[in-house]
Design a protein around this motif. Structure first.
Motif, PDB file in Angstrom:
ATOM      1  N   LEU A   4       0.852  -1.184   0.000  1.00 24.40           N
ATOM      2  CA  LEU A   4       0.000   0.000   0.000  1.00 24.40           C
ATOM      3  C   LEU A   4       0.892   1.239   0.000  1.00 24.40           C
ATOM      4  CD1 LEU A   4      -2.767   1.405   0.361  1.00 24.40           C
ATOM      5  CD2 LEU A   4      -2.446   1.124   2.839  1.00 24.40           C
ATOM      6  N   VAL A   5       0.602   2.160  -0.893  1.00 24.65           N
ATOM      7  CA  VAL A   5       1.391   3.382  -0.996  1.00 24.65           C
ATOM      8  C   VAL A   5       0.471   4.539  -1.341  1.00 24.65           C
ATOM      9  CG1 VAL A   5       1.920   3.005  -3.443  1.00 24.65           C
ATOM     10  CG2 VAL A   5       3.477   4.376  -2.048  1.00 24.65           C
ATOM     11  N   GLN A   6       0.843   5.727  -0.922  1.00 21.63           N
ATOM     12  CA  GLN A   6       0.047   6.908  -1.259  1.00 21.63           C
ATOM     13  C   GLN A   6       0.346   7.362  -2.682  1.00 21.63           C
ATOM     14  OE1 GLN A   6       0.857   9.848   1.811  1.00 21.63           O
ATOM     15  NE2 GLN A   6      -0.966   9.222   2.946  1.00 21.63           N
ATOM     16  N   ALA A   7      -0.602   8.030  -3.251  1.00 13.85           N
ATOM     17  CA  ALA A   7      -0.411   8.577  -4.594  1.00 13.85           C
ATOM     18  C   ALA A   7       0.839   9.460  -4.617  1.00 13.85           C
ATOM     19  CB  ALA A   7      -1.633   9.383  -5.020  1.00 13.85           C
ATOM     20  N   GLY A   8       1.612   9.304  -5.675  1.00 13.14           N
ATOM     21  CA  GLY A   8       2.869  10.026  -5.797  1.00 13.14           C
ATOM     22  C   GLY A   8       4.060   9.259  -5.268  1.00 13.14           C
ATOM     23  N   GLY A   9       3.800   8.177  -4.580  1.00 12.82           N
ATOM     24  CA  GLY A   9       4.865   7.372  -4.004  1.00 12.82           C
ATOM     25  C   GLY A   9       5.470   6.396  -4.995  1.00 12.82           C
ATOM     26  N   SER A  10       6.372   5.571  -4.474  1.00 14.64           N
ATOM     27  CA  SER A  10       7.098   4.617  -5.317  1.00 14.64           C
ATOM     28  C   SER A  10       7.104   3.227  -4.687  1.00 14.64           C
ATOM     29  CB  SER A  10       8.551   5.064  -5.497  1.00 14.64           C
ATOM     30  OG  SER A  10       8.632   6.302  -6.145  1.00 14.64           O
ATOM     31  N   LEU A  11       7.206   2.250  -5.549  1.00 12.47           N
ATOM     32  CA  LEU A  11       7.406   0.868  -5.139  1.00 12.47           C
ATOM     33  C   LEU A  11       8.320   0.204  -6.154  1.00 12.47           C
ATOM     34  CD1 LEU A  11       3.830  -0.449  -4.172  1.00 12.47           C
ATOM     35  CD2 LEU A  11       5.770  -0.132  -2.611  1.00 12.47           C
ATOM     36  N   ARG A  12       9.065  -0.814  -5.703  1.00 14.10           N
ATOM     37  CA  ARG A  12       9.839  -1.625  -6.631  1.00 14.10           C
ATOM     38  C   ARG A  12       9.405  -3.070  -6.491  1.00 14.10           C
ATOM     39  NH1 ARG A  12      16.283  -2.952  -7.354  1.00 14.10           N
ATOM     40  NH2 ARG A  12      15.904  -4.216  -5.488  1.00 14.10           N
ATOM     41  N   LEU A  13       8.896  -3.609  -7.579  1.00 13.51           N
ATOM     42  CA  LEU A  13       8.518  -5.012  -7.613  1.00 13.51           C
ATOM     43  C   LEU A  13       9.696  -5.852  -8.080  1.00 13.51           C
ATOM     44  CD1 LEU A  13       4.970  -4.809  -9.253  1.00 13.51           C
ATOM     45  CD2 LEU A  13       5.622  -4.536  -6.848  1.00 13.51           C
ATOM     46  N   SER A  14       9.797  -7.047  -7.531  1.00 12.01           N
ATOM     47  CA  SER A  14      10.820  -7.999  -7.946  1.00 12.01           C
ATOM     48  C   SER A  14      10.157  -9.290  -8.399  1.00 12.01           C
ATOM     49  CB  SER A  14      11.776  -8.316  -6.787  1.00 12.01           C
ATOM     50  OG  SER A  14      12.445  -7.162  -6.345  1.00 12.01           O
ATOM     51  N   CYS A  15      10.792  -9.946  -9.331  1.00  8.66           N
ATOM     52  CA  CYS A  15      10.305 -11.233  -9.822  1.00  8.66           C
ATOM     53  C   CYS A  15      11.511 -12.169  -9.868  1.00  8.66           C
ATOM     54  CB  CYS A  15       9.688 -11.082 -11.197  1.00  8.66           C
ATOM     55  SG  CYS A  15       9.306 -12.656 -12.013  1.00  8.66           S
ATOM     56  N   ALA A  16      11.519 -13.141  -8.971  1.00 11.56           N
ATOM     57  CA  ALA A  16      12.624 -14.086  -8.898  1.00 11.56           C
ATOM     58  C   ALA A  16      12.250 -15.358  -9.650  1.00 11.56           C
ATOM     59  CB  ALA A  16      12.943 -14.409  -7.445  1.00 11.56           C
ATOM     60  N   ALA A  17      13.139 -15.780 -10.532  1.00 11.20           N
ATOM     61  CA  ALA A  17      12.911 -16.986 -11.326  1.00 11.20           C
ATOM     62  C   ALA A  17      13.692 -18.153 -10.750  1.00 11.20           C
ATOM     63  CB  ALA A  17      13.321 -16.751 -12.771  1.00 11.20           C
ATOM     64  N   SER A  18      13.118 -19.342 -10.905  1.00 11.77           N
ATOM     65  CA  SER A  18      13.763 -20.547 -10.365  1.00 11.77           C
ATOM     66  C   SER A  18      14.830 -21.095 -11.297  1.00 11.77           C
ATOM     67  CB  SER A  18      12.708 -21.626 -10.110  1.00 11.77           C
ATOM     68  OG  SER A  18      12.085 -22.010 -11.324  1.00 11.77           O
ATOM     69  N   ALA A  19      14.883 -20.567 -12.506  1.00  9.78           N
ATOM     70  CA  ALA A  19      15.854 -21.044 -13.478  1.00  9.78           C
ATOM     71  C   ALA A  19      16.639 -19.868 -14.042  1.00  9.78           C
ATOM     72  CB  ALA A  19      15.143 -21.787 -14.604  1.00  9.78           C
ATOM     73  N   ARG A  20      17.722 -20.216 -14.703  1.00  7.15           N
ATOM     74  CA  ARG A  20      18.534 -19.151 -15.313  1.00  7.15           C
ATOM     75  C   ARG A  20      17.718 -18.414 -16.358  1.00  7.15           C
ATOM     76  NH1 ARG A  20      21.643 -19.003 -19.827  1.00  7.15           N
ATOM     77  NH2 ARG A  20      21.291 -21.214 -20.249  1.00  7.15           N
ATOM     78  N   THR A  21      17.752 -17.090 -16.279  1.00  7.04           N
ATOM     79  CA  THR A  21      16.959 -16.287 -17.200  1.00  7.04           C
ATOM     80  C   THR A  21      17.790 -15.651 -18.301  1.00  7.04           C
ATOM     81  OG1 THR A  21      17.220 -14.400 -15.711  1.00  7.04           O
ATOM     82  CG2 THR A  21      15.206 -15.704 -15.474  1.00  7.04           C
ATOM     83  N   GLY A  22      19.070 -15.475 -18.073  1.00  5.27           N
ATOM     84  CA  GLY A  22      19.904 -14.767 -19.024  1.00  5.27           C
ATOM     85  C   GLY A  22      19.889 -15.382 -20.405  1.00  5.27           C
ATOM     86  N   SER A  23      19.560 -14.558 -21.417  1.00  4.98           N
ATOM     87  CA  SER A  23      19.530 -14.958 -22.819  1.00  4.98           C
ATOM     88  C   SER A  23      18.488 -16.026 -23.126  1.00  4.98           C
ATOM     89  CB  SER A  23      20.910 -15.480 -23.265  1.00  4.98           C
ATOM     90  OG  SER A  23      21.891 -14.492 -23.086  1.00  4.98           O
TER      91      SER A  23
END
Length: 125
Positions: A11-30
Motif C-alpha cells: 500500500l502506498v500513497q499517490a505520488g509514491g514509489s514501489l519496486r517489484l521484484s520477480c525471482a525466477a527458479s531457473a537461469r533467465t539470461g539470454s
C-alpha cells in the motif's frame, strides 16, 4: 519449467514509489523475454512492460511510460519493475511473466509461457 515469484507489492500513497521484484527458479539470461502485466478488479489483464533477453530493448504501456522502469539482473535471475509517481489507477495485482518463444514482441499475454502468482499494489488517493 520455471517458477516465478513476485514480491514488493503493498500500500502506498499517490505520488509514491514501489519496486517489484520477480525471482525466477531457473537461469533467465539470454533465455527468457520477461514482462509485467497487471489486472485491476473487474478489468482484463493488461500489459505493463517488457524487456528483451539482452536487456537492451524495453517497451512500456502508454499509461506507465515515463513513470515505470523495467530492468533485469540475470546474475540473480530477477526482473524488477520500478514504479514512481504512482496513481490510484495503478492499483492492481501485478504479474511477472516469462517467454522462451522466439520472435515475439512480448506485449500480448498469450506470448508468455510462465506466470507468477501476482503481488497486490494498492495506491491510495
Amino acid at each position: 519449467q520455471v517458477q516465478l515469484v513476485e514480491s514488493g507489492g503493498g500500500l502506498v500513497q499517490a505520488g509514491g514509489s514501489l519496486r517489484l521484484s520477480c525471482a525466477a527458479s531457473a537461469r533467465t539470461g539470454s533465455r527468457f523475454l520477461m514482462g509485467w502485466f497487471r489486472q485491476a478488479p473487474g478489468m482484463e489483464r493488461e500489459f505493463v512492460a517488457t524487456i528483451s533477453r539482452s536487456g537492451v530493448r524495453t517497451v512500456y504501456a502508454d499509461s506507465v511510460k515515463g513513470r515505470f522502469t523495467i530492468s533485469r539482473d540475470d546474475a540473480k535471475n530477477t526482473v524488477y519493475l520500478q514504479m514512481n509517481s504512482l496513481k490510484p489507477e495503478d492499483t492492481a495485482v501485478y504479474y511477472c511473466a516469462a517467454s522462451n518463444d522466439l520472435g515475439v514482441a512480448g506485449i500480448a499475454g498469450r506470448e508468455y509461457n510462465y506466470w507468477g502468482q501476482g503481488t497486490q499494489v494498492t495506491v491510495s488517493s
